[in-house]
Scaffold this active site. Structure first.
Site, mmCIF file in Angstrom:
data_model
loop_
_atom_site.group_PDB
_atom_site.id
_atom_site.type_symbol
_atom_site.label_atom_id
_atom_site.label_comp_id
_atom_site.label_asym_id
_atom_site.label_seq_id
_atom_site.Cartn_x
_atom_site.Cartn_y
_atom_site.Cartn_z
ATOM 1 N N GLN A 79 40.717 49.555 35.440
ATOM 2 C CA GLN A 79 39.629 50.039 34.589
ATOM 3 C C GLN A 79 38.308 50.232 35.331
ATOM 4 O O GLN A 79 37.578 51.178 35.074
ATOM 5 C CB GLN A 79 39.447 49.082 33.412
ATOM 6 N N GLU A 133 45.166 49.249 31.264
ATOM 7 C CA GLU A 133 44.476 48.675 30.116
ATOM 8 C C GLU A 133 43.820 49.780 29.280
ATOM 9 O O GLU A 133 42.975 50.519 29.783
ATOM 10 C CB GLU A 133 43.426 47.667 30.594
ATOM 11 N N HIS A 172 30.577 46.071 37.813
ATOM 12 C CA HIS A 172 31.093 47.361 37.362
ATOM 13 C C HIS A 172 30.632 48.513 38.255
ATOM 14 O O HIS A 172 30.716 49.668 37.842
ATOM 15 C CB HIS A 172 30.653 47.654 35.923
ATOM 16 N N ALA A 179 36.804 49.616 39.594
ATOM 17 C CA ALA A 179 37.198 49.211 40.943
ATOM 18 C C ALA A 179 36.889 47.749 41.211
ATOM 19 O O ALA A 179 37.575 47.088 41.997
ATOM 20 C CB ALA A 179 36.505 50.096 41.980
ATOM 21 N N ASP A 180 35.876 47.227 40.547
ATOM 22 C CA ASP A 180 35.505 45.819 40.713
ATOM 23 C C ASP A 180 36.614 44.873 40.272
ATOM 24 O O ASP A 180 36.636 43.703 40.672
ATOM 25 C CB ASP A 180 34.248 45.518 39.887
ATOM 26 N N TYR A 181 37.537 45.363 39.436
ATOM 27 C CA TYR A 181 38.604 44.518 38.910
ATOM 28 C C TYR A 181 39.885 44.601 39.738
ATOM 29 O O TYR A 181 40.906 44.019 39.357
ATOM 30 C CB TYR A 181 38.945 44.927 37.473
ATOM 31 N N ILE A 182 39.843 45.307 40.833
ATOM 32 C CA ILE A 182 41.066 45.550 41.595
ATOM 33 C C ILE A 182 41.471 44.368 42.470
ATOM 34 O O ILE A 182 42.614 44.252 42.898
ATOM 35 C CB ILE A 182 40.919 46.832 42.453
ATOM 36 N N GLU A 233 45.483 42.719 36.207
ATOM 37 C CA GLU A 233 45.548 43.710 37.285
ATOM 38 C C GLU A 233 46.705 43.450 38.246
ATOM 39 O O GLU A 233 47.374 44.395 38.692
ATOM 40 C CB GLU A 233 44.221 43.742 38.043
#
Length: 334
Positions: free
Chosen positions: A79, A26, A126, A81-84, A57
């Protein structure tokens, strides 16, 4: 170079050396990434080598798995690590297993880059440190650099590796050196040797820890941002501590750890992630299994708290020199 510049340089070198290397994620193309880690790479190497993806993701990693099976070396960026987590199925069920399931016919040379940990007051969405989830998965490698020199060398080694690697980048130390204190400006002391980064190609081997400070009385095992925090605590207290930067959690340099703990007889583990089921628990178990008769005191841990990551209280959540100092006093007095 600071860490962002070193990571950018690593990808630039990798793209130039190997036409199979591809960057995706992204905003990584025209915009250059939210932290500018990919700035200028699309303009230099083209839109087919560095390209933007939709905000999905699971799609990013799913595409990367297909690219790797086809013979490319994708470097997807998540973008934060919380979004992995939406991509866990692709990472755990596909990327980590495909080489084994295919009897080696399909290697998985994927390097998943992601900023992790605190440092920007990003709170619980985040600022997470989920490395323990990935160290648990057989087939994945997990890397956490602590300085610009290592970041570039480890990233190039990860991209060249034929196994999937989770490459976590501590964003607290993205843009410059850090002296380990959260209540005062960065000091000149923090400009360690890692700030000197060669322009060209080099690698730092996966699975090899670094002794960043030699000592005889206690071993401190840590990685990422906490390397700087641990060093600050040791310098303040005047403890003769040996500080080991693990650099890669999987594969782990257990030989360096074992030799140090057997020498010092004491061990303190420091990481930013929550305490329960954190990677420090695995380290403590390994140290106890291999060094039990050499230990002069129980292994101690200083970690993040078992709570959601707070926004306004980030520095209280971070393990700091005060908490590390208290743990050192405890492990040293027994």
């Amino acid at each position: 170079m600071n860490m962002i510049e070193a990571i950018n340089s690593a990808m630039d070198v990798a793209l130039a050396r190997d036409s199979n290397v591809t960057i995706l994620g992204e905003d990584v193309g025209f915009f250059g990434g939210v932290f500018r880690a990919t700035a200028g790479l699309q303009a230099k190497h083209g839109k087919t080598r560095v390209f933007d993806t939709p905000i999905t993701e699971c799609g990013i990693i799913g595409v990367a798995v297909g690219m790797a099976a086809y013979g490319l070396r994708p470097v997807p960026e998540i973008q934060f690590a919380d979004y992995i987590y939406p991509a866990l199925d692709q990472l755990v069920s596909e990327a980590a297993r495909l080489r084994y399931r295919s009897a080696g016919e399909f290697p998985m040379p994927i390097t998943v880059r992601s900023p992790f940990g605190g440092g920007i007051f990003g709170g619980q969405t985040h600022s997470q440190s989920p490395e323990g989830i990935f160290t648990h998965v057989s087939g994945l490698k997990t890397v956490v650099p602590s300085n610009p020199y290592d970041a570039k060398g480890l990233l190039l080694a990860s991209i060249e590796d034929n196994d999937p690697t989770i490459f976590f980048e501590p964003k607290r130390i993205y843009n410059g050196p850090f002296d380990g204190h959260y209540d005062r400006p960065v000091s000149p002391w923090a400009k360690h040797e890692g700030s000197e980064v060669p322009e060209g190609y080099y690698t730092v081997p996966l699975g090899k820890a670094a002794i960043v400070r030699a000592g005889a009385d206690v071993t401190i095992l840590t990685y990422g941002t906490m390397v700087h925090v641990a060093r600050a605590a040791v310098e303040e207290l005047g403890v003769d501590a040996e500080v080991i930067d693990l650099r890669t959690l999987v594969p782990l340099d257990i030989e360096t750890i074992e030799a140090s703990v057997k020498k010092t007889g004491r061990c303190l583990i420091v990481h930013e992630a929550t305490r329960t089921s954190g990677f420090g628990a695995e380290l403590a178990a390994m140290v106890q299994e291999r060094c039990f008769y050499h230990l002069e005191a129980p292994v101690e841990r200083v970690t993040g708290f078992d709570t959601p990551y707070p926004h306004s209280l980030e520095w209280a959540y971070f393990p700091g020199p005060i908490r590390i100092g208290m743990a050192l006093e405890k492990v040293m007095k027994d």
